[in-house]
Scaffold this motif. Structure first.
Motif, PDB file in Angstrom:
ATOM      1  N   VAL A 389      16.733  -5.964 -38.705  1.00 34.46           N
ATOM      2  CA  VAL A 389      16.489  -4.787 -37.856  1.00 34.46           C
ATOM      3  C   VAL A 389      17.766  -4.386 -37.128  1.00 34.46           C
ATOM      4  CG1 VAL A 389      15.227  -3.930 -35.848  1.00 34.46           C
ATOM      5  CG2 VAL A 389      14.022  -5.268 -37.601  1.00 34.46           C
ATOM      6  N   LEU A 390      18.496  -5.380 -36.624  1.00 30.61           N
ATOM      7  CA  LEU A 390      19.765  -5.089 -35.936  1.00 30.61           C
ATOM      8  C   LEU A 390      20.763  -4.428 -36.896  1.00 30.61           C
ATOM      9  CD1 LEU A 390      20.292  -8.319 -33.783  1.00 30.61           C
ATOM     10  CD2 LEU A 390      19.753  -6.019 -32.958  1.00 30.61           C
ATOM     11  N   SER A 391      20.826  -4.923 -38.120  1.00 32.56           N
ATOM     12  CA  SER A 391      21.769  -4.352 -39.097  1.00 32.56           C
ATOM     13  C   SER A 391      21.426  -2.896 -39.402  1.00 32.56           C
ATOM     14  CB  SER A 391      21.765  -5.180 -40.389  1.00 32.56           C
ATOM     15  OG  SER A 391      20.571  -4.997 -41.131  1.00 32.56           O
ATOM     16  N   LYS A 392      20.151  -2.565 -39.445  1.00 31.97           N
ATOM     17  CA  LYS A 392      19.748  -1.185 -39.703  1.00 31.97           C
ATOM     18  C   LYS A 392      20.099  -0.291 -38.522  1.00 31.97           C
ATOM     19  CE  LYS A 392      17.738   0.163 -42.710  1.00 31.97           C
ATOM     20  NZ  LYS A 392      18.259   0.787 -43.953  1.00 31.97           N
ATOM     21  N   LYS A 393      19.918  -0.787 -37.306  1.00 30.78           N
ATOM     22  CA  LYS A 393      20.240   0.001 -36.118  1.00 30.78           C
ATOM     23  C   LYS A 393      21.740   0.274 -36.059  1.00 30.78           C
ATOM     24  CE  LYS A 393      16.373  -1.281 -33.113  1.00 30.78           C
ATOM     25  NZ  LYS A 393      15.986  -1.923 -31.822  1.00 30.78           N
ATOM     26  N   ILE A 394      22.537  -0.740 -36.376  1.00 27.26           N
ATOM     27  CA  ILE A 394      24.001  -0.579 -36.359  1.00 27.26           C
ATOM     28  C   ILE A 394      24.438   0.431 -37.410  1.00 27.26           C
ATOM     29  CG2 ILE A 394      26.181  -1.754 -36.854  1.00 27.26           C
ATOM     30  CD1 ILE A 394      24.910  -4.264 -35.611  1.00 27.26           C
ATOM     31  N   LYS A 395      23.826   0.344 -38.602  1.00 36.40           N
ATOM     32  CA  LYS A 395      24.193   1.243 -39.693  1.00 36.40           C
ATOM     33  C   LYS A 395      23.845   2.687 -39.358  1.00 36.40           C
ATOM     34  CE  LYS A 395      23.598   1.858 -44.676  1.00 36.40           C
ATOM     35  NZ  LYS A 395      22.924   1.350 -45.889  1.00 36.40           N
ATOM     36  N   ASN A 396      22.766   2.883 -38.619  1.00 31.74           N
ATOM     37  CA  ASN A 396      22.307   4.241 -38.314  1.00 31.74           C
ATOM     38  C   ASN A 396      23.042   4.888 -37.152  1.00 31.74           C
ATOM     39  OD1 ASN A 396      20.397   4.158 -40.380  1.00 31.74           O
ATOM     40  ND2 ASN A 396      18.812   3.276 -39.065  1.00 31.74           N
ATOM     41  N   LYS A 397      23.867   4.096 -36.449  1.00 29.97           N
ATOM     42  CA  LYS A 397      24.618   4.673 -35.308  1.00 29.97           C
ATOM     43  C   LYS A 397      25.735   5.575 -35.799  1.00 29.97           C
ATOM     44  CE  LYS A 397      23.719   1.180 -31.766  1.00 29.97           C
ATOM     45  NZ  LYS A 397      24.331   0.179 -30.874  1.00 29.97           N
TER      46      LYS A 397
END
Length: 397
Positions: A389-397
């Motif tokens: 979930v953290l990796s997806k949030k970082i990618k979407n920033k």
């Protein structure tokens, strides 16, 4: 620049993609059924014998940083043949160990040698393939790796029964010698863009990889998934052979069944990858594996310990790990195609260190039930899901 190979060299590369990952799994699992026998042979504790698995994986992790960087500077072939020959010689020396501490040292050195083989082959994939072809090649890589956990315990248990536990290390010796001879004769250098070894530049390259949040998070997820498999290999023989009183050959058969679970999961993933991207399949694998660990806990609470409440949920977990590892590998290796050796090294180092930690924790588990193992499985997949979930949030920033 991707190397343009004729069909024959590509066949040679695919052959290495089969035999090297298989050794990676074999190196851990071949003598796993013999852990109780090794404990008796060296007149030592189960913890110290389980540590031989941890130290092997620690060597596997540490060795990849140095050997991966060196393969970028001096070529893949030199590292490949050096590590294959060293693995063969060290495996033979392991047979002569006079006590558990010498044996542990040789296992650590074995891990370093396998690190060199692993990091080179992963880098070769990026040297030669890209895009969908790379995704397919990494799937073949993980399929081959999955055969190690499938076949190794079955082979190792029967070797012990017929020839004693040391026969496993004769197999290692012969296997390493075969890779050495094949690589020396048939493998052609794939790194056409050798980089001059420079400490400053190397530090800069490694820093750019280590500080890449998506790479680090997904690599850790892959390592935890692999760790879940290896953890059972360390704890399983004591649960099944010692607690439940099954023979070493029977354990080998049970491990064969569990190995097929991961294999079928990887096969299913190779089919699903045609319809879904790696992120979707990775997420699916994490949720399903967590569900399997919860199911294992419920069985442990409701029923008295027996073979089936161990094997059935572990089979489910292993199947869905077949969706985690190949997709995580594909996602990470595609991020640094120009520094494949270094990226592969960091990926392998994370794997080795994380699994070392998981097995070190697992070696302290009580083996009077499967409940302690279940809690670690739940922890692994909860943490992995959070990291995703953290990796997806970082990618979407």
């Amino acid at each position: 620049m991707k190397i343009q190979n004729s069909i024959l060299p590509k066949r040679n590369i695919y052959f290495l993609v089969v035999i090297v990952p298989f050794l990676m799994g074999l190196g851990v699992d071949l003598y796993v059924p013999s852990l109780p026998m090794v404990t008796s042979y060296f007149h030592t504790s189960a913890n110290l014998v389980q540590l031989t698995i941890s130290l092997y994986l620690l060597g596997y992790g540490i060795g990849q940083v140095v050997l991966g960087v060196l393969s970028d500077s001096f070529g893949r072939k030199k590292i490949l043949i050096l590590c294959a020959l060293s693995f063969s010689l060290i495996s033979f020396a392991s047979i002569l160990s006079s006590n558990i501490f010498i044996f542990q040292t040789f296992r650590f050195l074995q891990g370093i040698c396998v690190a060199g083989l692993a990091v080179v082959v992963r880098a070769v994939l990026v040297d030669v393939f890209s895009g969908i072809e790379l995704r397919k090649a990494t799937t073949y890589f993980t399929l081959s790796w999955s055969l190690g956990p499938i076949l190794a315990p079955f082979i190792g248990s029967n070797l012990e029964k017929c020839f004693g536990w040391k026969s496993n290390f004769y197999v290692f010796c012969i296997y390493g010698l075969f890779i050495f001879i094949y690589s020396l004769i048939r493998f052609k250098e794939t790194n056409l863009n050798l980089t001059q070894f420079n400490i400053t530049k190397t530090y800069s390259t490694l820093s750019s990889i280590i500080t890449h949040p998506t790479f680090m998070l997904i690599s850790t997820i892959s390592a935890l998934g692999y760790g879940a498999i290896v953890l059972f290999n360390a704890v399983g023989p004591f649960l099944i052979e010692v607690l439940l009183k099954y023979s070493v050959v029977e354990y080998g058969t049970f491990a064969l069944i569990l190995g097929f679970a991961y294999f079928f999961g990887t096969i299913s993933n190779s089919i699903a990858i045609k319809f879904f991207n790696s992120n979707i399949l990775l997420h699916f694998g994490l949720i399903a594996s967590l569900s399997g660990s919860i199911f294992m806990l419920l069985l442990g609470i409701l029923l008295h310990i027996n073979l089936y409440i161990i094997l059935i949920p572990v089979f489910i977990i292993f199947f869905f790990i077949g969706f985690i590892v190949p997709n995580a590998l594909a996602l990470t290796m595609s991020l640094f195609s120009n520094s494949a050796g270094s990226a592969s090294a960091i990926f392998g180092t994370i794997t080795g260190i994380v699994v070392f930690i998981v097995i070190s924790l697992g070696s302290n588990l009580k083996t009077n039930s499967q409940i302690p193992l279940t809690f670690i499985y739940m922890f692994i997949f909860v943490v992995s899901t959070i990291l995703f979930v953290l990796s997806k949030k970082i990618k979407n920033k």
